[in-house]
Scaffold this motif. Structure first.
Motif, mmCIF file in Angstrom:
data_model
loop_
_atom_site.group_PDB
_atom_site.id
_atom_site.type_symbol
_atom_site.label_atom_id
_atom_site.label_comp_id
_atom_site.label_asym_id
_atom_site.label_seq_id
_atom_site.Cartn_x
_atom_site.Cartn_y
_atom_site.Cartn_z
ATOM 1 N N HIS A 248 0.714 -1.319 0.008
ATOM 2 C CA HIS A 248 0.173 -0.109 -0.156
ATOM 3 C C HIS A 248 0.556 1.233 -0.600
ATOM 4 O O HIS A 248 0.213 2.540 0.430
ATOM 5 N N HIS B 11 2.280 4.701 -1.101
ATOM 6 C CA HIS B 11 2.537 5.442 -1.312
ATOM 7 C C HIS B 11 3.891 6.097 -1.991
ATOM 8 O O HIS B 11 4.674 5.997 -0.903
ATOM 9 N N CYS C 35 -1.649 7.935 4.065
ATOM 10 C CA CYS C 35 -2.376 8.796 2.823
ATOM 11 C C CYS C 35 -2.873 9.182 3.667
ATOM 12 O O CYS C 35 -4.119 10.649 2.944
ATOM 13 N N LEU D 284 -6.644 9.098 3.567
ATOM 14 C CA LEU D 284 -7.638 9.742 1.999
ATOM 15 C C LEU D 284 -9.396 8.919 2.786
ATOM 16 O O LEU D 284 -10.251 8.724 2.463
ATOM 17 N N HIS E 73 -6.847 2.042 -3.658
ATOM 18 C CA HIS E 73 -6.079 3.584 -4.405
ATOM 19 C C HIS E 73 -5.249 3.709 -4.619
ATOM 20 O O HIS E 73 -4.376 3.056 -4.716
HETATM 21 ZN ZN LIG Z 1 -2.810 5.022 0.678
#
Ligand SMILES: [Zn+2]
Ligand SMILES: [Zn+2]
Ligand SMILES: [Zn+2]
Ligand SMILES: [Zn+2]
Lengths: 152, 152
Positions: free
Chosen positions: B100, B102, B118, B120, B138
């Motif tokens: 996961h 980023h 993140c 989100l 995502h």
């Molecule tokens: Zn994320």
DNA sequence: TTTATATTGAGATATTGTATCAACACTACC
DNA sequence: GGTAGTGTTGATACAATATCTCAATATAAA
């Protein structure tokens, strides 16, 4: 939840005649091949591939050459009327949506919602402070299943 | 700014021997070609292309066949030890980072920071309520310039 | 050692585009 | 109306990224 997020609004895709008008305004001719690509993209009403555009047009006996379909998609991306979608499996889909839009995409059917309020400002500020980077762009795409596909 | 964001931690890239151990644990042989790809990826220390891996290895006269480099990168992506980077210009770069993660990527030199928090969740909750979609994945990548490139 | 399996490397193939170039279309000017 | 200049098209060649095929090789197990 912030007020900003509560105000989240879906962006509606532009109709073909409006996209054509923006092409003309940018100084490009609205030719039959270009109009055909616009009609196909609007009709497909989802995240589409160039191959899907070509198939839609071939079924209606009006397909421009494949090179012109690619060229038109590229032109529309440069004009920020189309946008490349970064998918989980591949990045060869496009959507009708402008510059900074993000997308929520159904992995089952390709249905797509666009939005532009991503609420990443706090994250970006934090990361800039922690890393010393200066951040000026980002890619954000969300994936899941749409209500129709959830109902099946 | 939320407490969650304040706790943002950079993820450090795994060293080659740890990646090799995880390949072995998953039941794959740690062969010379695979080790070579791991060494190249660690040494490059940035978001890299398959071509850059090949060049790094060729300069040391130890390049496996290009097919094996592609195969190894794919295997490592499947094992969630490598990850494809979705860039602004193209999506043919990879990084050493798990499931996961980023990334914050310098568009000038390719330098890369990974993070996994993140923030989100609120956006995802809001969008789920507004659209009826069920969101379960995502893509998020941030782009800018690193301190070194800013200093030049 | 023998057997079975996993992996490799070379080359063919696939996919997603871009470059080239002659033919065509449109516009502006003469 | 003719002519030149420009933009667009379509066919084809080419490029970049990546996978497939298959014989040869390496490894592991029996
Ligand atoms: Zn994320
Ligand atoms: Zn769906
Ligand atoms: Zn991508
Ligand atoms: Zn940099």
């Amino acid at each position: 939840m912030s007020r900003l997020l509560k105000q989240q609004q879906a962006l509606l895709p532009a109709p073909a005649h409006e996209l054509a008008a923006q092409m003309a305004e940018a100084g490009y001719k609205v030719t039959q091949p270009r109009l055909a690509v616009l009609r196909a993209a609007v009709a497909l009403d989802k995240a589409f591939t160039v191959h899907e555009l070509e198939q839609w047009l071939l079924q209606r006996n009006e397909s421009p050459g494949i090179a012109s379909i690619f060229r038109t998609v590229k032109l529309l991306c440069d004009l920020e009327l189309f946008q490349r979608i970064h998918g989980l499996e591949d990045c060869h889909r496009y959507s009708i949506s402008g510059g900074h839009a993000h997308h929520l995409i159904c992995v089952s059917c390709g249905a797509l919602k666009s939005f532009d309020n991503c609420g990443l400002r706090d994250l970006i500020t934090t990361l800039e402070q922690q890393t010393g980077y200066h951040i000026n762009d980002h890619v954000l795409e969300l994936f899941g299943r749409c209500p129709r596909c959830l109902a099946v």
